[in-house]
Design an enzyme around this catalytic site. Structure first.
Site, mmCIF file in Angstrom:
data_model
loop_
_atom_site.group_PDB
_atom_site.id
_atom_site.type_symbol
_atom_site.label_atom_id
_atom_site.label_comp_id
_atom_site.label_asym_id
_atom_site.label_seq_id
_atom_site.Cartn_x
_atom_site.Cartn_y
_atom_site.Cartn_z
ATOM 1 C CG ASP A 1 -1.810 1.176 1.322
ATOM 2 O OD1 ASP A 1 -2.328 1.587 0.277
ATOM 3 O OD2 ASP A 1 -1.989 1.698 2.432
ATOM 4 C CD GLU B 1 -12.218 12.747 10.058
ATOM 5 O OE1 GLU B 1 -11.933 12.645 11.272
ATOM 6 O OE2 GLU B 1 -13.293 12.357 9.580
ATOM 7 C CE LYS C 1 -13.370 14.808 5.517
ATOM 8 N NZ LYS C 1 -12.465 15.186 6.599
ATOM 9 N NE ARG D 1 -3.750 11.193 1.762
ATOM 10 C CZ ARG D 1 -4.338 10.023 1.537
ATOM 11 N NH1 ARG D 1 -3.657 9.077 0.931
ATOM 12 N NH2 ARG D 1 -5.573 9.792 1.931
ATOM 13 N N GLY E 1 14.394 -0.077 -17.059
ATOM 14 C CA GLY E 1 13.371 -1.099 -17.170
ATOM 15 C C GLY E 1 12.029 -0.463 -17.422
ATOM 16 C CG LEU F 1 1.503 -1.846 -16.246
ATOM 17 C CD1 LEU F 1 1.230 -1.213 -17.607
ATOM 18 C CD2 LEU F 1 1.051 -3.305 -16.237
ATOM 19 N N GLY G 1 -7.660 1.940 -11.845
ATOM 20 C CA GLY G 1 -8.610 0.976 -11.308
ATOM 21 C C GLY G 1 -9.600 0.454 -12.319
ATOM 22 C CG ASP H 1 -3.841 -1.680 3.044
ATOM 23 O OD1 ASP H 1 -4.127 -1.450 1.854
ATOM 24 O OD2 ASP H 1 -3.358 -0.826 3.807
#
Length: 1386
Positions: free
Chosen positions: A432, A742, A808, A851, A1002, A1005, A1009, A1068
């Site tokens: 994650d 928050e 939000k 973010r 290299g 990728l 989603g 997760d």
């Protein structure tokens, strides 16, 4: 079955003409369903739900009927009692195949015709195993008994129906339906429905640390519509019935309803439930009714103990055990056939032979006799040895100081006790991003409102100074207290050139954060309130616009002359109001309990003052934009507040010293004019409000520029502002948030004086700039979930009185729900411009690695709200499909949103993440990032953590349809294959960390989603896998928790590789559970990931030590120990087999039964355990410096089939030497059977022990001690046995045999010659391998290079510290060091 029951019930409803959904109660104003009356519900839902009545209430008969099947509150985690211990323990032990095997051999030995040993001797191995395991089980169970006794005897106050008062009762006597009264800091004894709280607002705070490890407080609220709040709870008046779901282990879900005597049903949810093991905090008194007790509580149902998995090594071992079984059968068949042939050809025997039994039957008997004699060939005891070795390995992992986090006082947790060796076989790592690679400590960075971007450059410089000061002052006691502090450099005097924060610099904890964790003044529940998160430096342009509220002499225009337009001010105000209230933050202060909400202070201006300041202003922009907020806005000055806050009438808010409603005439003339000097002091704000006074004085020129009319503000001469600052200082607010996002947003709003000051179940207390404290009525909270990807609050606006939804969430969701309003063309133009500019800013934030969250609002008509409220109440009171109904209800409300703006939050990268990922890639591990963030954010983080290097080629997969996805995957696959010839080692395993500075590039990728959803379908998953195999890394962005687990399962099953998943949040969990090894990080998002993991660590950097050192060593140790164990057993068993060729295959042995049994059970059992725990073929520092060694262990294949057969062949050879050298040495002599077996046993012991010495890479005093004691125990036993045992081993007589043999020189010559001859091939093989094998030579050379490099760096640091006067450039004489390395800067 529950879903089937729901379908059947819905059909019944439809037939009866009911259009209701689910199974719920009627809200106010709606008719109750006749089919759901109170009398029929218990019978109708029996077996699926439970009915709970008060134990001492009016429903005594019903209580007796329904409570019979409910468990009491006593818990019993013990398995046994005094009477049941022996039978139950034996029953459980004989569930193991190993014990059944031993039992079968014992019973077989009792058959006279196949008896090989004395019956008592044959029972020794089984008895030893049973007694040892029973003793261990008894100790564990006794500990559980003591713990249960302590818990069950805790005292709690329970209401007594006879005494009509609360009495002290033990926990074990509490029953479902009891009323329990708890005080602050008491532990909750059972799952209870909260019926009363001493807080007048009916809220209660609990700490769930005992349940899930989270220390931030959770708010619970009393069941709504109970007419008993505000006074002491009267149990006599409680006649309600509760119906809820049956006990389950879902900590986050509780569904049911409470039915009042009049038939009204009120929905129950998780916020009404107090869970067992939690602690009541900051609430004086609570009363609850027990709904689940004892083992039916959620805490007990989640108490599953350690996780058990089968490692890959054990699966391979099972195959080898089957080969050993086959080998045993072959040897026994050989002996049986040989015995039959021997008897058939025997004529005139010189000794007594059973001639009555036919040769075939005699051979059959010998087959079973040989099964007993050769029993140790099946290394069943190896399983016990493996468990002991793994416990030793876990002990060393658990006590590794390198895996200890001093800040959190947290060490690694090993929750799965039997997969330590799998850590050394990892090939794919799925990680994650947020909280795993990053700190998950969010810091507000910048924002965009009304399509206008506010870069917050001073805030960026503050963060840079914070990090720079932290690194430069490392090891010193002086730290940077504030970016705008008088004790530090002024923010505005810094010559920083960059306006963005580099993720590379945001990589470590501050000293002050460390102090906060140990400072008793700050409670440990003060989550996400680090200094760097709280000290947000406001943007000057945004400050100027907000200062307009306090400067009525400024004209309100359309914004063309630099002053904000009325619509823009609306957006700005709503934006910060949304930041302050759209959350679940709990507000407290050091001087106030968390459940106390301060009363509203006198506003800076009354509402009438606020309206007066707009009387002279023009409102032309509103006329053109009136369609944005129907009904039409008028131009009267009094109604400006309504226009500013969208529309509608004034709310019910009343200032402390003014009770005049805004619509009452004649009051405006009586109000004093506002103070024109007072402006909103934002630039000097820091934490409590006083930290920036000095900096404010230092930057008066800047303030003058910020002030539009050029008036310099005198802070010291403004009593209003001083009073405000003093109030802020005296009441420093502490925010306890459930997520760092928050907390960051609330602190950002506080920086602009939009301060959240209090929270209750029904309302919020908020300070607005230029207005003061306002009470905001909180109507509903629609919490965040992974499906909606957003959170909303429904409030009644304090100034307009209208119902407003503030939302939000993720930009991908909010931007789709934000629609262009219908109406005036100018309004559509402006709104389209806002959307376009906001999207541009979002993309820019993502490229910086920030973010992003979008903020939106919606004004709801009263009629629309009433209609929605009915559906929401029905959904809340539904028992079945409650989550689906609530989701649909939320989605109905969260439509046609008005986009206010967006925020960019920087999430600091954890320390040493780039180095860790680089080391893992060098170790041959492919690293995938699975995140829900935007593509640009994920790519930025990948660059920052060195997963993506500048010379790597980025492959982006983003499609709009399944067909396009198939075409794109094929094209990308062809491109990778075309470049494969020029790209070697795409996994970067062989780059040795040089890819970032010109090494081999290299492919990486990046797939979103939506495309991933199609790529995971059956038709395309093979193409996706083939493409990913050609890439050195894969980044899956915008992925859901389900997609994360699907990706891990696909790679694990289709490629047959060992996978590891690491994450820190509840999203997760599915990924962690699917992977072969799941690792949870105990970070900022609770303990769900940790509770579902196999191993739990506190920082991502610990992965390198855990895998490269502990995983590497655990695998090699255990694999070598298993091979050694198999060798040892095969070698000794073959000695008995070779003897059968000289005794007519009769099943006889050349040693006494005691030595035969104890040889593997005692004399050679401990050295393999020490070998498996302590052997270390490479120092830990070398393994960390050279990650390539991790891959070398995988490619060398320590434990594969051909190695197993080589080990077996070596054991056969050594057994031949060990048997036939003494045989030929004693040939022709008159020695007896036991005398012949004596040098064979002694030689076998020496060969087995010295074989381990040859195979060991580490020899310590512990190894030497164990080896000496093993040899001494054997020789001591046989000597004492030969002296004292006369009749203990019939029909043989061992008296004096060993003493006589050991007194002859031939014995020692034979043992020495046998040992050397047997071990010489193994010794030569090892010497050749260490000489010729390239990997070993490379390891040696690299080890020397590491040592020399370490010495060179050490000397360089010494030279730098002693020659500051004429210091040379960093890399002048040190080509091995990279320019600009931080470690050599003074």
């Amino acid at each position: 079955m529950e879903r089937l029951h729901w379908v059947r019930h819905r059909c019944r409803q439809l037939l009866e003409g009911n259009s209701g959904r689910g199974w719920y109660s009627a809200a106010d104003g709606l008719p109750n369903k006749s089919s759901l009356d109170a009398h029929s519900s218990p019978q109708r839902v029996s077996g699926k739900r439970r009915t709970v009545c008060a134990r001492h209430g009016p429903h005594q008969q019903e209580y007796e009927a329904v409570s019979k099947s409910y468990q009491g509150n006593a818990i019993r985690t013990t398995k046994y009692s005094l009477l049941t211990f022996i039978p139950m323990n034996l029953f459980q032990q004989f569930h193991r195949s190993a014990n059944l095997y031993f039992l079968f051999l014992v019973l077989l030995n009792w058959v006279p015709v196949v008896e090989a040993f004395q019956k008592e001797i044959a029972m020794i191995p089984l008895l030893v195993v049973l007694v040892v395991i029973a003793f261990k089980d008894a100790l564990e169970d006794y500990r559980r008994y003591l713990f249960d006794k302590k818990v069950n005897n805790n005292v709690v106050r329970v209401f007594s129906g006879k005494q009509k008062a609360y009495i002290d009762q033990r926990w074990k006597d509490v029953r479902v339906g009891d009323f329990v009264r708890l005080s602050c800091n008491e532990i909750i004894p059972a799952d209870m429905l909260l019926l009363y709280s001493s807080d007048p607002r009916g809220v209660c705070y609990i700490e769930t640390a005992n349940l899930d490890g989270e220390t931030n407080l959770k708010q619970r609220q009393v069941v709504s519509d109970l007419p008993l709040q505000g006074e002491e709870f009267s149990l006599e008046s409680f006649h309600c019935r509760v119906e809820c779901e049956n006990p389950n282990d879902d900590l986050g879900r509780f569904r049911g309803y409470m039915e009042h005597p009049g038939g009204l049903r009120v929905g129950l949810h998780n916020n009404n439930l107090l869970l067992r093991s939690c602690t009541v905090r900051n609430t004086e008194t609570v009363v609850g009714m027990v709904v689940y007790a004892g083992h039916e509580t959620k805490a007990m149902m989640n108490n599953s103990g350690p996780r058990y998995k089968r490692s890959q090594l054990e699966k391979h071992l099972n195959t080898d055990i089957l080969w050993c079984v086959l080998l045993l059968i072959i040897m026994c068949l050989t002996a049986a056939i040989g015995h039959g042939l021997w008897l058939n050809n025997l004529k005139d025997p010189l000794f007594q032979v059973d001639t009555e039994t036919s040769p075939g039957l005699a051979g059959f008997y010998v087959f079973w006799t040989m099964i007993i004699v050769l029993q140790v060939l099946i290394p069943i005891s190896l399983y016990v040895s493996i468990e002991i070795v793994k416990l030793g390995q876990i002990y060393f992992i658990h006590n590794d100081l390198a895996l200890y986090n001093k800040q959190l006082d947290s060490r690694i947790q090993c929750r799965a006790l039997n997969i330590t060796e799998d850590l050394g076989q990892i090939q794919y790592l799925f990680s994650d991003k947020t909280g795993t690679l990053t700190e998950n400590k969010m810091v507000f960075r910048r924002c965009s409102i009304y399509g206008v971007e506010y870069p917050h450059e001073e805030n960026a410089r503050r963060l840079e100074v914070y990090e720079a000061e932290k690194s430069e002052e490392a090891g010193r006691s002086v730290t940077l207290k504030s970016g705008c502090s008088g004790k530090s450099l002024s923010c505005r005097s810094l010559s920083c050139q960059r306006s963005s924060v580099s993720l590379h610099t945001l990589a470590a904890e501050s000293e002050e954060e460390e102090e906060q964790l140990s400072n008793p003044i700050h409670p440990r529940t003060n989550a996400f309130c680090s200094r760097v998160a709280k000290e947000v430096v406001p943007d000057p342009e945004l400050v100027r616009k907000l200062n307009w509220f306090c400067s009525p002499e400024l004209a309100l225009s359309d914004g063309s002359s630099g002053t904000p337009s009325s619509l823009e001010l609306t957006y700005i105000t709503d934006f910060f109001l949304a930041l302050a209230i759209c959350n679940s933050v709990v507000v407290s202060s050091p001087s106030q309990p968390r459940h106390v909400v301060p009363e509203a202070r006198t506003p800076l201006k009354s509402l009438e003052d606020f309206k007066l300041m707009f009387q002279r202003l023009s409102f032309s922009p509103f006329a053109a934009l009136s369609t944005l907020s129907p009904p039409q806005m008028k131009g009267s000055p009094v109604s400006f507040t309504r226009r500013l806050f969208a529309r509608g009438k004034t709310g019910s808010f009343t200032p402390t010293n003014s009770t005049t409603d805004g619509s009452e005439p004649g009051r405006e003339s009586n109000l004093e004019p506002p103070d024109p000097r007072r402006k909103l002091d934002l630039s000097s704000r820091a934490e409590g409000g006083d930290a920036g006074q000095t900096e404010h004085r230092d930057t008066e020129d800047e303030d003058a520029k910020t002030n539009p009319d050029g008036a310099r503000q005198d802070a010291e001469g403004d009593p209003i502002r001083e009073a405000d600052r003093e109030s802020d200082t005296n009441e420093e607010l502490l925010y306890e948030a459930e997520s760092p996002d928050e907390a960051a947003l609330v602190h950002a709003a506080q920086a602009y004086r939009c301060t959240l000051r209090g929270r209750s179940a029904e309302g919020l207390l908020v300070d607005l700039p230029g207005i003061g404290s306002l009470a905001v009525q909180l109507l509903h909270i629609l919490p965040f979930d992974s499906n909606r990807k957003k959170m909303s609050v429904v409030v009644r606006h304090p100034l307009t009185g209208h119902v407003v939804v503030y939302t939000k969430g993720a930009d991908s969701v909010i931007m789709d729900l934000a629609e262009t309003p219908k109406g005036a063309e100018q309004a559509q133009e402006i709104y389209s411009h806002i959307r376009e500019q906001t999207q541009i800013h979002l993309d820019g934030y993502a490229r910086e690695g920030l973010r992003t969250l979008c903020i939106a609002k919606k004004i709801v008509e009263e009629e629309e709200y009433e209609a929605w409220l009915k559906g929401q109440l029905l959904a809340e009171s539904s028992i079945e499909n409650r989550e689906e109904l609530l989701l649909e209800s939320a989605q109905r409300l969260e439509t046609n949103l008005t986009l206010l703006g967006t925020t960019g939050i920087v999430d600091r990268l954890q320390e040493e993440v780039p180095e860790t990922i680089e080391a893992l890639q060098r170790a041959g591990i492919k690293v995938w990032i699975l995140t829900g963030d935007k593509k640009e954010t994920a790519i930025n983080i990948a660059y920052a953590c060195k997963l993506l290097c500048p010379n790597d080629q980025l492959l982006t997969a983003s499609c709009g349809s399944k067909d396009a996805c198939a075409v794109l995957l094929e094209e990308l696959k062809v491109e990778v294959q075309r470049s494969e010839a020029s790209l070697t080692e795409p996994t970067a395993a062989g780059n040795h960390g040089e890819s970032s500075s010109g090494g081999v590039a290299g492919f990486v990728l990046v797939i979103d989603g939506r495309t991933l959803e199609w790529a995971l379908q059956e038709e395309l998953k093979s193409h996706f896998l083939e493409l990913s195999q050609g890439c050195k890394a894969v980044i899956c962005c915008r992925s859901t928790p389900l997609q994360k687990s699907q990706v891990v399962r696909l790679v694990r099953d289709q490629l047959g590789v060992m996978t590891l998943a690491v994450g820190d949040g509840a999203n997760d969990v599915s990924m962690i559970q699917v992977a072969d090894v799941g690792i949870g990080i105990s970070g900022q998002e609770g303990m769900q990931a940790v509770m579902s993991s196999d191993f739990a660590i506190s920082r991502f950097k610990h992965l390198s030590k855990l895998l490269l050192v502990h995983g590497h060593l655990c695998y090699s140790r255990l694999a070598n120990m298993i091979l050694y164990f198999i060798y040892k057993n095969v070698m000794y068993v073959n000695l008995l087999f070779w003897y059968q060729f000289f005794c007519g295959f009769s099943g006889g042995v050349m040693t006494n039964a005691w030595v035969l049994i104890l040889f593997n059970l005692l004399f050679t059992s401990v050295p393999p355990l020490i070998y498996g725990v302590l052997d270390q073929h490479m120092p830990a520092d070398t393994l960390m410096e050279l990650p390539e060694l991790y891959q070398a262990v995988q490619t060398s294949k320590v434990y594969v089939p051909y190695v197993f057969w080589i080990t077996v062949l070596d054991a056969f050879y050594q057994s031949l030497v060990c048997f036939f050298v003494p045989y030929f040495a004693l040939a022709g002599s008159s020695v007896g059977v036991l005398s012949f077996g004596s040098p064979i046993n002694a030689s076998a012991l020496l060969i087995i022990l010295l074989h381990q010495v040859i195979e060991s890479h580490t020899l310590t005093w512990i190894h030497a001690l164990v080896l000496v004691l093993s040899g001494a125990s054997y020789f001591g036993f046989v000597l004492l046995f030969g002296v004292f045992c006369v009749t203990c081993s019939p029909p043989t007589n061992p008296v004096g045999v060993e003493t006589l043999e050991m007194s002859q020189p031939l014995f020692y010559i034979v043992c020495a010659l046998t040992t050397v001859t047997a071990l010489l091939p193994r010794l030569l093989f090892r010497a050749l391998c260490n000489t010729l094998r390239p990997a070993a030579a490379l390891t040696s050379a690299q080890t020397d290079r590491v040592d020399s490099e370490r010495y060179r760096k050490k000397m360089q640091r010494w030279n730098l510290s002693h020659s500051k006067a004429n210091k040379l450039p960093v890399c002048a004489d040190n080509p091995g060091l990279e320019p600009g390395t931080d470690s050599v800067e003074s």
